[in-house]
Write an enzyme that holds these catalytic residues in place. Structure first.
Site, short mmCIF file in Angstrom:
data_model
loop_
_atom_site.label_atom_id
_atom_site.label_comp_id
_atom_site.label_asym_id
_atom_site.label_seq_id
_atom_site.Cartn_x
_atom_site.Cartn_y
_atom_site.Cartn_z
N ASN A 106 34.83 69.68 68.10
CA ASN A 106 34.66 69.63 66.63
C ASN A 106 34.76 68.16 66.23
O ASN A 106 35.85 67.60 66.12
CB ASN A 106 35.75 70.46 65.97
CG ASN A 106 35.60 70.50 64.45
OD1 ASN A 106 34.76 69.79 63.89
ND2 ASN A 106 36.42 71.30 63.81
N ARG A 121 30.66 72.29 67.20
CA ARG A 121 30.62 72.80 65.83
C ARG A 121 29.70 71.90 65.01
O ARG A 121 29.87 70.68 64.99
CB ARG A 121 32.02 72.77 65.22
CG ARG A 121 32.00 73.14 63.77
CD ARG A 121 33.35 73.02 63.13
NE ARG A 121 33.26 73.47 61.77
CZ ARG A 121 33.76 72.80 60.74
NH1 ARG A 121 34.40 71.67 60.93
NH2 ARG A 121 33.65 73.28 59.53
N HIS A 137 32.15 77.74 56.37
CA HIS A 137 33.26 78.45 57.03
C HIS A 137 32.76 79.70 57.75
O HIS A 137 33.53 80.63 58.00
CB HIS A 137 34.33 78.93 56.02
CG HIS A 137 35.21 77.85 55.46
ND1 HIS A 137 35.72 77.93 54.19
CD2 HIS A 137 35.70 76.71 55.99
CE1 HIS A 137 36.47 76.87 53.94
NE2 HIS A 137 36.47 76.11 55.03
N ARG A 150 39.03 70.10 45.64
CA ARG A 150 37.69 70.37 45.10
C ARG A 150 37.78 71.36 43.93
O ARG A 150 38.57 72.29 43.97
CB ARG A 150 36.79 70.96 46.18
CG ARG A 150 36.43 69.97 47.27
CD ARG A 150 35.59 70.63 48.35
NE ARG A 150 36.08 70.25 49.65
CZ ARG A 150 35.90 70.95 50.76
NH1 ARG A 150 35.22 72.08 50.74
NH2 ARG A 150 36.38 70.52 51.91
N GLU A 158 38.43 79.20 64.96
CA GLU A 158 37.01 78.84 64.98
C GLU A 158 36.57 78.38 66.37
O GLU A 158 35.45 78.66 66.80
CB GLU A 158 36.74 77.75 63.92
CG GLU A 158 36.79 78.32 62.51
CD GLU A 158 37.03 77.27 61.44
OE1 GLU A 158 38.17 76.80 61.33
OE2 GLU A 158 36.09 76.95 60.72
#
Ligand code: ADP
Length: 353
Positions: A7, A65, A154, A215, A338
């Protein structure tokens, strides 16, 4: 088969090394501060060299990823020159993420020549959204010419926890309706029917939807031009406010870290309480909307740093949420993984090849 999952972010590379199909983790770790002032690691190539020196086993395949696959990548793919060219094209709509992901891919290709590399995309799981869910109410030409639509992110996490939920319920995924809430620094929610994503809260970028650590999530888009005019902000300053200065941090004025906020809320800090209430309320609204489009749900799954660890936040979200339903969804907490999902998808692709 030994699979190295990479990743690669802008200043870090996280890795996990698996023995598949069992999914046994052989080793894992991260290289941080890549390219930063004073750091010994000057680029991704050097970072990866360090990682490879730590792994003293044969690597059979590398799974990467990738954040944005646009409409080009609906499932994992073996990386070749054409795929790299297409990933580069996706950089235009994901300038924050894809170039850093690609730097990891290119470094691996140089350092591990002849070893198969697979790309797994964060957007791919949401490519099953129907057109009426991914189309914005904007001139249609922007979609056709510029690819402006909801993509969702996601995806690897939502897919992983949905499949684990089916396992926990001992029922086939193909028969289930599941709402998955990934609540970390970035937050998103997905409606998963028969194992396919039919709607999700993040959009063209990961800014849309839920209120997140820094955010803003959904706002009136007219606010952007109003604020730019009123405060004489340029596009970079505006972008920073929406992505880095809003959400829990912006409302509370204290922190984006929910653990810090929870401890302050207990001391009756009003702004902190408001930030938590705004966060929880937005999630409740999305869950309500997804219950409506799916006509009920079998399970509601929480994952991510907040979803997995903060019981009080989960309880606030669930308070009164299902009181109108005859058949109440099972509430599950499932730690996301993940990297494991990327290893599983990489293994499946290589086996099929
Ligand atoms: P990211 O989206 O960066 O992967 P995480 O999934 O680690 O973020 O989630 C970070 C959020 O989870 C923070 O708001 C943090 O306060 C909250 N959190 C609560 N408990 C924990 C915990 N035990 N470990 C990590 N994060 C936690």
């Amino acid at each position: 088969m030994r699979i190295l999952v990479i990743n690669s972010g802008s200043s870090s590379i996280k890795y996990k090394f698996f023995k598949m199909p069992k999914g046994r983790v052989i080793s894992y770790g991260a290289i941080e501060h890549i390219g930063e002032k004073g750091s010994k690691v000057k680029d991704h190539h050097q970072g990866l060299e360090i990682i490879l020196s730590r792994i003293n086993h044969q690597i059979d395949v590398v799974g990467h990823r990738l954040v944005h696959g646009a409409e080009e990548f609906k499932r994992p793919v073996s990386i070749n020159n054409l795929v790299i060219r297409k990933i580069r094209q996706c950089c235009a709509i994901a300038p924050l993420h894809n170039p850093a992901n690609l730097a990891g891919v290119l470094a691996c290709r140089r350092l591990l020549p002849g070893i198969k590399q697979v790309a797994v995309f964060d957007t791919a799981f949401h490519q099953t959204l129907p057109d009426y869910a991914y189309t914005y109410g904007l001139p249609y030409a922007y979609y056709k010419r510029l690819g402006i639509r909801k993509y969702g992110f996601h995806g690897t996490s939502h897919e992983y926890v949905a499949s684990e939920a089916a396992r926990a319920l001992k029922r086939p995924l193909e028969r289930l309706k599941i709402i998955t809430c990934h609540l970390g620094n970035g937050c998103s929610i997905a409606a998963v029917v028969k194992g396919r994503s039919i709607d999700t809260s993040m959009g063209f970028t990961p800014l849309e939807g839920l209120v997140m650590g820094t955010r803003c999530g959904d706002i009136d888009p007219a606010l952007v031009t109003y604020l730019m005019r009123k405060k004489r902000l340029n596009i970079y300053q505006m972008d920073d406010i929406l992505n880095k200065g809003s959400g829990l941090k912006g409302v509370s004025g204290i922190s984006n870290d929910m653990r810090v906020l929870e401890s302050k809320a207990r001391r009756q800090d009003k702004r902190v309480k408001l930030a938590i209430n705004v966060f929880v309320y937005r999630i409740k609204k999305y869950i309500g909307a997804y219950l409506a489009i799916m006509a009920g749900a079998d399970a509601l799954v929480f994952t991510g740093g907040i979803g997995e660890n903060q019981k009080r936040i989960r309880e606030k979200i669930c308070q009164g949420l299902f009181s109108h339903l005859k058949k109440k969804p099972k509430v599950l907490v499932i730690p996301t993984d993940e990297e494991m999902m990327i290893a599983r998808q990489t293994y499946k692709l290589v086996k099929a090849d």
